[in-house]
Design an enzyme around this catalytic site. Structure first.
Site, PDB file in Angstrom:
ATOM      1  N   ASN A  22      10.682 -24.703  30.146  1.00 53.09           N
ATOM      2  CA  ASN A  22       9.745 -25.792  30.471  1.00 53.09           C
ATOM      3  C   ASN A  22       8.750 -26.008  29.333  1.00 53.09           C
ATOM      4  O   ASN A  22       8.393 -27.149  29.036  1.00 53.09           O
ATOM      5  CB  ASN A  22       9.022 -25.513  31.791  1.00 53.09           C
ATOM      6  CG  ASN A  22       9.856 -25.926  32.984  1.00 53.09           C
ATOM      7  OD1 ASN A  22      10.067 -27.108  33.221  1.00 53.09           O
ATOM      8  ND2 ASN A  22      10.370 -24.948  33.724  1.00 53.09           N
ATOM      9  N   HIS A  78       7.291 -25.748  40.343  1.00 56.97           N
ATOM     10  CA  HIS A  78       7.981 -24.862  41.291  1.00 56.97           C
ATOM     11  C   HIS A  78       9.363 -25.434  41.611  1.00 56.97           C
ATOM     12  O   HIS A  78       9.498 -26.645  41.845  1.00 56.97           O
ATOM     13  CB  HIS A  78       7.146 -24.740  42.573  1.00 56.97           C
ATOM     14  CG  HIS A  78       7.749 -23.797  43.560  1.00 56.97           C
ATOM     15  ND1 HIS A  78       7.628 -22.425  43.452  1.00 56.97           N
ATOM     16  CD2 HIS A  78       8.516 -24.024  44.649  1.00 56.97           C
ATOM     17  CE1 HIS A  78       8.289 -21.850  44.442  1.00 56.97           C
ATOM     18  NE2 HIS A  78       8.834 -22.795  45.190  1.00 56.97           N
TER      19      HIS A  78
HETATM   20  C1  GRF Z   1      11.168 -22.442  36.468  1.00 55.38           C
HETATM   21  O1  GRF Z   1      12.247 -22.549  37.370  1.00 55.38           O
HETATM   22  C2  GRF Z   1       9.879 -22.796  37.150  1.00 55.38           C
HETATM   23  O2  GRF Z   1      10.020 -23.778  38.128  1.00 55.38           O
HETATM   24  C3  GRF Z   1       9.486 -21.498  37.784  1.00 55.38           C
HETATM   25  O3  GRF Z   1       9.850 -20.516  36.841  1.00 55.38           O
HETATM   26  C4  GRF Z   1      10.919 -21.004  36.036  1.00 55.38           C
HETATM   27  C5  GRF Z   1      10.478 -20.913  34.619  1.00 55.38           C
HETATM   28  O4  GRF Z   1      11.518 -21.217  33.716  1.00 55.38           O
HETATM   29  N1  GRF Z   1       8.093 -21.496  38.109  1.00 55.38           N
HETATM   30  P1  GRF Z   1      11.218 -21.369  32.173  1.00 55.38           P
HETATM   31  O5  GRF Z   1      10.531 -20.076  31.720  1.00 55.38           O
HETATM   32  O6  GRF Z   1      10.334 -22.551  31.977  1.00 55.38           O
HETATM   33  O7  GRF Z   1      12.546 -21.529  31.509  1.00 55.38           O
END
Ligand code: GRF
Length: 210
Positions: A16, A110
């Protein structure tokens, strides 16, 4: 347009974070990343940040009282004039004192359509429940974990042959679009919080974000 100053808090993979970086570099987001902060020293997210010449801080939680740990983080944010804090896979419960200090400027992503399936393993919870649709949510972080006012959501269909991995992957692809969209809404000051409700001014919000 003025660029909103972000801090991205992470613990792991950082996909993300990567989507935020990519959207900034593509000129789609009126934002700049003031720092990336991880509670895990070898988080892949820190590597991603460094690769893009961003300030990447590991702040060690070990042996610290929770309040002190978050004061340390708060200091780093204040030093850099951070205006919006993104919890992007930050695997800790942020204490009320921190959220009060940064009221209405901490947002979380989330992997479910909240209020369904809060907490850990949201994708597995959705599969176990037999739901036909799940998705992802960006919301304001409040002391009520995964319960703060919802900014935007994106549904994702659950397929009969899905397992946790396939479903997580399709949700993640949507997370990577939804989080930058929420950040841009904040950057453009289009968001108004009224209790549990988030009112959004969508007028002329660019097609690329729809
Ligand atoms: C994502 O699925 C987010 O929704 C959750 O943790 C995960 C993080 O993934 N809170 P990344 O580290 O951004 O790849």
């Amino acid at each position: 347009m003025k660029k909103i100053r972000l801090a991205v808090l992470v613990s792991g993979r950082g996909s993300n974070l990567q989507s935020i970086i990519d959207n900034i570099e593509a000129g789609k987001l009126d934002a700049q990343i003031a720092c990336v902060i991880s509670d895990v020293e070898n988080a892949q997210a820190l590597e991603r940040a460094k690769k893009h010449k961003l300030e990447a801080l590991f702040i060690d939680p070990q042996g610290k009282v929770k309040e002190d740990y978050y004061s340390e983080i708060a200091k780093e944010l204040e030093k850099r004039g951070v205006e919006l804090v993104i919890l992007a896979g930050f695997m800790r419960i942020v204490p009320p004192s921190f959220l009060k200090k940064f009221e209405n400027v901490v947002i979380n992503i989330h992997p479910s359509l909240l209020p369904s399936f809060p907490g850990l393993h949201a994708q597995k919870q959705a599969l176990d429940a037999g739901t036909k649709e799940t998705g992802c949510t960006v919301h304001f972080a409040t002391p009520d974990v995964d319960g703060g006012p919802i900014i935007v959501q994106q549904p994702v269909e659950v397929w009969e042959d899905d397992d946790e991995e396939t479903l997580s992957k399709r949700i993640l692809a949507e997370e990577h679009k939804l989080l930058p969209k929420a950040i841009q809404l904040m950057a453009e000051n289009r968001i108004l919080i009224q209790g549990k409700h988030v009112l959004i001014n969508w007028k002329d919000f660019e097609d690329k974000w729809k």
